[in-house]
Design a protein around this motif. Structure first.
Motif, short mmCIF file in Angstrom:
data_model
loop_
_atom_site.label_atom_id
_atom_site.label_comp_id
_atom_site.label_asym_id
_atom_site.label_seq_id
_atom_site.Cartn_x
_atom_site.Cartn_y
_atom_site.Cartn_z
N PRO A 1 0.81 -1.23 0.00
CA PRO A 1 0.00 0.00 0.00
C PRO A 1 0.84 1.28 0.00
O PRO A 1 0.39 2.32 -0.45
N ARG A 2 2.03 1.18 0.51
CA ARG A 2 2.90 2.34 0.59
C ARG A 2 3.06 3.04 -0.76
O ARG A 2 3.03 4.27 -0.84
N SER A 3 3.25 2.26 -1.81
CA SER A 3 3.41 2.85 -3.13
C SER A 3 2.12 3.51 -3.61
O SER A 3 2.14 4.59 -4.18
N PHE A 4 1.00 2.83 -3.38
CA PHE A 4 -0.30 3.40 -3.77
C PHE A 4 -0.55 4.74 -3.09
O PHE A 4 -1.16 5.62 -3.67
N PRO B 1 4.90 6.04 -11.56
CA PRO B 1 5.31 5.72 -10.19
C PRO B 1 6.73 5.18 -10.14
O PRO B 1 7.21 4.56 -11.08
N MET B 2 7.39 5.44 -9.01
CA MET B 2 8.71 4.88 -8.75
C MET B 2 8.69 4.16 -7.42
O MET B 2 8.02 4.60 -6.49
N ASN C 1 9.15 11.78 3.14
CA ASN C 1 8.98 12.69 2.01
C ASN C 1 8.18 12.09 0.86
O ASN C 1 8.20 12.60 -0.26
N GLY C 2 7.49 11.00 1.14
CA GLY C 2 6.56 10.47 0.15
C GLY C 2 7.17 9.59 -0.92
O GLY C 2 6.60 9.43 -2.00
N TYR C 3 8.34 9.00 -0.65
CA TYR C 3 8.91 8.04 -1.60
C TYR C 3 8.77 6.63 -1.03
O TYR C 3 9.17 6.39 0.11
N PRO C 4 8.20 5.71 -1.80
CA PRO C 4 8.00 4.36 -1.26
C PRO C 4 9.29 3.55 -1.29
O PRO C 4 9.76 3.14 -2.34
N ALA D 1 9.45 -4.27 -3.71
CA ALA D 1 9.48 -3.02 -4.46
C ALA D 1 8.95 -3.21 -5.89
O ALA D 1 8.25 -2.34 -6.42
N THR D 2 9.27 -4.34 -6.50
CA THR D 2 8.78 -4.57 -7.87
C THR D 2 7.34 -5.10 -7.84
O THR D 2 6.53 -4.73 -8.70
#
Lengths: 472, 472
Positions: free
Chosen positions: B300-303, B419-420, B442-445, B453-454
């Motif tokens: 969920p962090r990336s979303f 997205p990254m 700072n909002g980077y997953p 991560a992938t």
């Protein structure tokens, strides 16, 4: 036979010059602290290597108070191992010097060889040819080096940033520098290593050579390898089958997709071969395949410090009911089955506290009651159940310090054939880190996720079956 | 309509009393600091809850300088939410008091209900009956509570040990307390939360209710749920389909084996239902299923902080060639494909340094050259390639500090639909922790393993397709 001829003879098929050299020459760049010759020098000092170290570079007289020789030929005494950190084009003439000096092993840290282009490939072939004629073995090129924790022999070409790795039973080999101590916090993990080897482009010393060496290494209990390619599959499987009678081998083989297979070629010049053929050959030989770098790194931990289980019946001890159930899913998917506890065990658990009865046994409801958590009694009760072959145990790194768990675990009389793995969670990273470090340093395999902790037990059961088949 | 009747009407189908109460009563045990009433009180203070807090316990006059009332009926003002941490048998009469007082929501932290035995089930039914007649909603019993970071509203029944969670877009719900801040280092992770809810035994407020509430919650961008059972599948899917047009839903559903299904029953009294039916219903609705607690926690962090990708073409930026290739395997297995860079992009990369050309683009060979690593230029070149939909980037937490990476990332102009995700590795845990914290804040997953991560990018691509299908 001259001394040089005797040394040449001894070198063939022997990797001791790389892991047990009595003297080391560092040849090349001395301009930076954090990479190259100065880094190798500092790493060797930091890790307590007690052999002789010679610096070689024609542009310096002295660095860090250490004398620098213009060429390796100028070193007055014998040199077992040379570590070369120069530009690629300089390597052939340096290898010639090494041959003249009677060096037995060379680690080529430099890149710009077969992984780069055709010119680099030719350069690499030239170097191999010179070394072969002189009976010198090579690791690399394009490698970050080797580690032998028994002697503080650390040839990492980057400054590591810490000064010891716990001695332990895990040997790591890879075609990437990412297993080196400059890349992973082995010390902070309380992670016990015997040997590390980055093959780099693998122009000479390969996975079969290393496997043969590690088979005889008394410090190595489990071998974990990341292989982008295998040079001689038949030979490798032959050596592996011999090793597997005594030590487990775990392999991560990248190249599971067309795209990664193509990328392998430009990384270390490896031909990936047919993944399916590899996989079935590994399986037949009894090699344990893992699917991620995380697993390659973490699963060996259990093998290195815990006994193999006799069977696959798992006891789960948890402090959160939800996690206990999730662990059943990941455990059964790893080939384990939930143990059915004996009535006597449940009676023992019931006497400690009625809510503890069953598998998973859940300490959670006891937290609110206050008082010391009876981890020790619960673990001992389940560990001594004849229906239990292995245990997965959840620890809460919240208000309880590392010492609390360590005391409990050290007091437990662990049957010789029942491995345990642990998962630690908690509200502060520092608390979790501390428990992982202390338990790791004391030989308990601690994980930061329950999946890997249960997969590790599954892999141990898998190897226990393989070993039985191979030894009989 | 009396004030009490008006409040009763407002309560039905409204979960605001749990997450946005203006006043809270803590009813029960005050004997321990780290569990029960005192812990709830301290947690609320630590997290800066600004509403009114009343302590209820007939055996105390004052605790921590706060007045204690004998019963909730003695509180002079209105109370929105009651948190009950007493023995189970006392709960029915307390709920009656709450009904009389006009309380709108009750969180029952106590255990000893349906998860325990038949007697407990009857007690639970009695409590539900009393509350329902009074129009009071209940979360629990057997719950560690809720969190609303917007107001510092934290009802965790255990002392948390830290005093803030970053406000962010992730809502967590589970039938286990392990998602609570007393169990996970959200602050140390720089992990952005909107709401947390432990359903416990789920006697009243269930997954459908919460989903409805979170759908309307402007702070929530992604919903992650651990569900041991679903009370009303039809209703849940109906609500989910509506939510999915705007927000992704990720679900971990334990009970994938016979053994875990059986264990579910004794944990929260959940009937697991047929796993296959759940799985196909989830899939049809567009719910993303995850297979481990780690994934439920980390994907969920990336979303929450990155845009959805337009496609599945992945650019990989690495500082270790070996990891770049391993990442291709995990990425393609997550539904991504390796992007073919435009010639113009490769030309840009070549101008920065020739070894950077290609995908994965590998910064590794540049490390030995010294100088500042051109992460920013490489990311920007690949990010602006029309053939690239998303990026996986490997960061080395070795000699480089968090500030170095943060500066670079903050300077990048990120296209709105790319997205990254990041993987950080390094030789010291402290260095890695620091980068993860700073980038997270700072909002980077940021991830600690490349697989997750992938996988996160794969899940985002999956949801992007679902959303497109649902919205059209």
């Amino acid at each position: 036979m001259t001394e040089k001829e005797a040394r040449k003879l001894k070198s063939i098929g022997d990797l001791s010059p790389f892991f047990e050299p009595e003297s080391v020459a560092i040849i090349g760049s001395l301009s930076q602290i954090w990479f190259g010759g100065q880094a190798v020098l500092k790493n060797l000092h930091d890790f307590g290597y007690s052999g002789k170290i010679y610096l070689i570079n024609p542009s310096y007289d002295e660095v860090q108070g250490v004398r620098v020789y213009p060429t390796i030929r100028d070193v007055p005494e014998t040199v077992d191992l040379a570590i070369i950190v120069t530009a690629a084009r300089q390597v052939p003439s340096i290898v010639k010097d090494c041959a003249e000096k009677g060096v037995r092993g060379i680690i080529i840290g430099a890149d710009g060889f077969a992984e780069k282009d055709r010119e680099g490939t030719e350069l690499q072939n030239e170097v191999v040819e010179i070394a072969r004629r002189a009976g010198i073995r090579i690791i690399g090129p394009n490698t970050v080096g080797t580690v032998n924790t028994a002697t503080g022999m650390v040839t990492a070409t980057y400054l590591i940033g810490y000064d010891k790795i716990k001695k332990g039973g895990i040997a790591f080999a890879a075609q990437t520098g990412i297993i080196g101590p400059q890349a992973l916090p082995y010390e902070d993990w309380g992670y016990g290593i015997s040997k590390i080897c980055d093959f780099g482009n693998k122009c000479d010393v390969d996975e079969s050579d290393l496997l043969g060496y590690l088979a005889e290494d008394p410090d190595t209990k489990v071998i974990a390898m990341h292989l982008e390619g295998i040079r001689d599959g038949r030979r490798f499987l032959e050596v592996a089958k011999r090793v597997l009678r005594e030590k487990p081998i775990l392999i991560l083989k990248p190249g599971r997709s067309k795209e990664s297979t193509k990328a392998l070629l430009s990384h270390t010049g490896s031909m990936a071969g047919d993944q399916k053929i590899y996989e079935s050959a590994f399986k037949q030989a009894g090699i344990i395949q893992v699917n991620s770098f995380k697993e390659l790194l973490e699963i060996p931990r259990s093998f290195s410090c815990q006994p193999l289980p006799r069977g696959n019946r798992l006891g789960i001890i948890t402090i959160t009911g939800g996690a206990g159930i999730m662990a059943i899913d990941t455990a059964t998917e790893s080939g384990l089955t939930l143990a059915k506890l004996y009535t006597e065990t449940n009676e023992k658990l019931s006497k400690i506290h009625p809510t503890l009865v069953g598998n998973p046994s859940d300490l959670g409801p006891l937290v609110a009651l206050g008082g010391e958590l009876p981890y020790g009694e619960v673990i001992e009760a389940i560990l001594n159940d004849e229906n239990v072959d292995c245990i997965f145990c959840v620890l809460y790194g919240g208000l309880l310090p590392a010492d609390f768990y360590l005391q409990i675990l050290n007091d437990i009389k662990n049957p010789e054939d029942k491995p345990m793995t642990f998962w630690v969670y908690g509200p502060r990273l520092e608390g979790v880190d501390q428990i992982c470090l202390e338990l790791g340093n004391n030989g308990y395999p601690v994980y930061r996720d329950m999946e890997t902790a249960t997969k590790a037990l599954g892999a141990m059961y898998q190897y226990a079956k393989i070993k039985k088949r191979l030894v009989i």
